[in-house]
Motif scaffolding. Sequence first.
Motif, short mmCIF file in Angstrom:
data_model
loop_
_atom_site.label_atom_id
_atom_site.label_comp_id
_atom_site.label_asym_id
_atom_site.label_seq_id
_atom_site.Cartn_x
_atom_site.Cartn_y
_atom_site.Cartn_z
N ALA A 1 -20.49 17.41 40.04
CA ALA A 1 -21.94 17.57 40.24
C ALA A 1 -22.33 17.27 41.70
CB ALA A 1 -22.69 16.64 39.29
N LEU A 2 -21.73 16.21 42.25
CA LEU A 2 -22.07 15.77 43.60
C LEU A 2 -21.64 16.82 44.63
CD1 LEU A 2 -23.25 13.09 44.75
CD2 LEU A 2 -20.89 12.42 45.27
N THR A 3 -20.41 17.30 44.52
CA THR A 3 -19.92 18.28 45.49
C THR A 3 -20.67 19.60 45.32
OG1 THR A 3 -18.11 18.78 43.97
CG2 THR A 3 -17.62 17.29 45.81
N GLY A 4 -21.00 19.92 44.06
CA GLY A 4 -21.75 21.15 43.80
C GLY A 4 -23.10 21.12 44.49
N ALA A 5 -23.78 19.97 44.37
CA ALA A 5 -25.12 19.85 44.96
C ALA A 5 -25.04 19.89 46.48
CB ALA A 5 -25.76 18.54 44.49
N ALA A 6 -24.05 19.19 47.06
CA ALA A 6 -23.93 19.15 48.52
C ALA A 6 -23.56 20.52 49.07
CB ALA A 6 -22.89 18.10 48.93
N ALA B 1 -27.55 12.44 44.26
CA ALA B 1 -26.84 11.46 43.43
C ALA B 1 -27.69 10.81 42.33
CB ALA B 1 -26.19 10.40 44.31
N PRO B 2 -28.92 10.35 42.64
CA PRO B 2 -29.68 9.62 41.61
C PRO B 2 -29.91 10.44 40.34
CG PRO B 2 -30.69 9.33 43.78
CD PRO B 2 -29.65 10.38 43.93
N ALA B 3 -29.90 11.74 40.45
CA ALA B 3 -30.17 12.56 39.27
C ALA B 3 -28.90 12.93 38.50
CB ALA B 3 -30.90 13.85 39.71
N ILE B 4 -27.75 12.53 39.03
CA ILE B 4 -26.48 12.95 38.43
C ILE B 4 -26.09 12.05 37.26
CG2 ILE B 4 -23.99 12.96 38.90
CD1 ILE B 4 -24.65 14.24 41.60
N ASP B 5 -25.61 12.67 36.18
CA ASP B 5 -25.12 11.92 35.02
C ASP B 5 -23.72 11.39 35.35
OD1 ASP B 5 -24.17 10.94 32.69
OD2 ASP B 5 -24.32 12.83 31.56
N TRP B 6 -23.64 10.08 35.58
CA TRP B 6 -22.38 9.48 36.04
C TRP B 6 -21.31 9.45 34.95
CZ3 TRP B 6 -23.05 9.41 41.01
CH2 TRP B 6 -22.08 8.81 41.84
N SER B 7 -21.75 9.61 33.71
CA SER B 7 -20.78 9.52 32.62
C SER B 7 -20.10 10.86 32.37
CB SER B 7 -21.46 9.04 31.34
OG SER B 7 -22.38 10.05 30.93
N ALA B 8 -20.62 11.93 32.97
CA ALA B 8 -19.99 13.24 32.76
C ALA B 8 -18.93 13.46 33.83
CB ALA B 8 -21.04 14.34 32.77
N ASP B 9 -19.21 14.32 34.79
CA ASP B 9 -18.23 14.60 35.84
C ASP B 9 -18.96 14.49 37.17
OD1 ASP B 9 -16.29 15.52 37.55
OD2 ASP B 9 -15.90 17.39 36.47
#
Length: 436
Positions: A384-389, A372-380
């Motif tokens: 990104a979160l589900t992809g990483a998990a 999460a900390p590396a994810i750009d919150w303003s995009a999608d």
Amino acid sequence: MTVITRFAPSPTGNLHVGNVRTALHNWLWARKHGGRFLLRIDDTDRERSKEDYVEAIRTDLAWLGLDVDGEERQSARFALYDEAFARLKAAGRVYACYETPEELDIRRKVLLSRGLPPVYERQPEGAPVPEGRAPHWRFRLDHDAPIAWTDLIRGPQHFEPKTLSDPVVRRADGSWLYLLPSVIDDIAMGISHVVRGEDHVSNTAAQIQMFAALGAEPPEFAHEALLVGTEGKLSKRLGALGMADWRAAGIEPIALAALLARLGTSDPVEPVTTLDPLIAGIDFARFGRAPARFDEGELALLNQKILHHTPYAAVAPRLPAAIDEARWIAIRPNLATVAEAADWVAVFDGPFAPPAPDAADRPVLAAAAAAAPAIDWSADPWHALTGAAKAATGAKGRALFLPLRRALTGRDHGPDMGELLPLIARDEAIARLSTA
Ligand code: GLU
């Protein structure tokens, strides 16, 4: 012809769905034809009429969005009734009667026991007047003038005047019954359409002769089939529920209007958000003669459907400040009432303690928390979160999405997470994933 309709409640109680339906249809008809809609307070019964109810009727109409073009009160119009009464009396169309209720009751029973219709029998001319009794007054129906009208809902109607009792129009104490003042007012106010329940059909038969006796053309009539509950009639409970109760239950006025505009017609109920399409759609020819069934469950569902596309501006004053337009749009498909929006404030901004996760779900949550900390919150962020998990744990589908949804919102169901997550404060989201 200028269309002028009126809603004429007696202020002896709160409006229930049946009354409101009549008010709505009168209002829709007037608005559709660029006419006028009047509120006429039928308060000739001074004992039972209460000012609080008059106030409540105004409040209810305003809540529903039914603006009135004028308000009249029958109690302020007695001089007019006296004058018309004197004219009818001089013309022999109202006459004095002296029977007591008990005497009338006995006559009725005698007639019924002989298999005859219990129609009031006029006393012969010159019959002795009982001493010390004040008269009450009946309207003399013209037996030679058959009564007919084409009802906008019921079609052609015929009444043989001989089969009707001369109606009592005024009591011995001088007080008025409903029938005659209503006609006098309908004439004076230029009412073009009388829209009311079918329980008034036989009143209309007598009233048509009153219009004629007062030298006026009768208005058009539309008598609506009665509203019934799912159990068959308008139950005591449903009849006792006023607009304040619906409001407290989170029912939007437009939902009530949308349902009541179409119940009893062959047209579908539509989840409209303004009254305009209902105005365009009102057509008495579409109403059937079968009782219209009012289903509270249907109303609740319609309310929910309507909220799903209710614009932010329509509800903003009733929302917590934390619910802005984007948040409203994200959550509205999940609301049964506007008040439920408040439950989402903590989901967006905290404080929020995520539920303890199942052991099997911990790896997904740990992977999401790490990414999460590396994810750009303003995009999608959801993508990104589900992809990483997914990449870290191999979880997919429900096993991937449900633990994340639960940790982030505390619920198993809710708005689309792709839409919701960007609206949850980033630090909040990360904290929820980490503590879960
Ligand atoms: N006050 C009457 C009622 O509530 C009015 C009926 C009418 O619309 O004429 O039944």
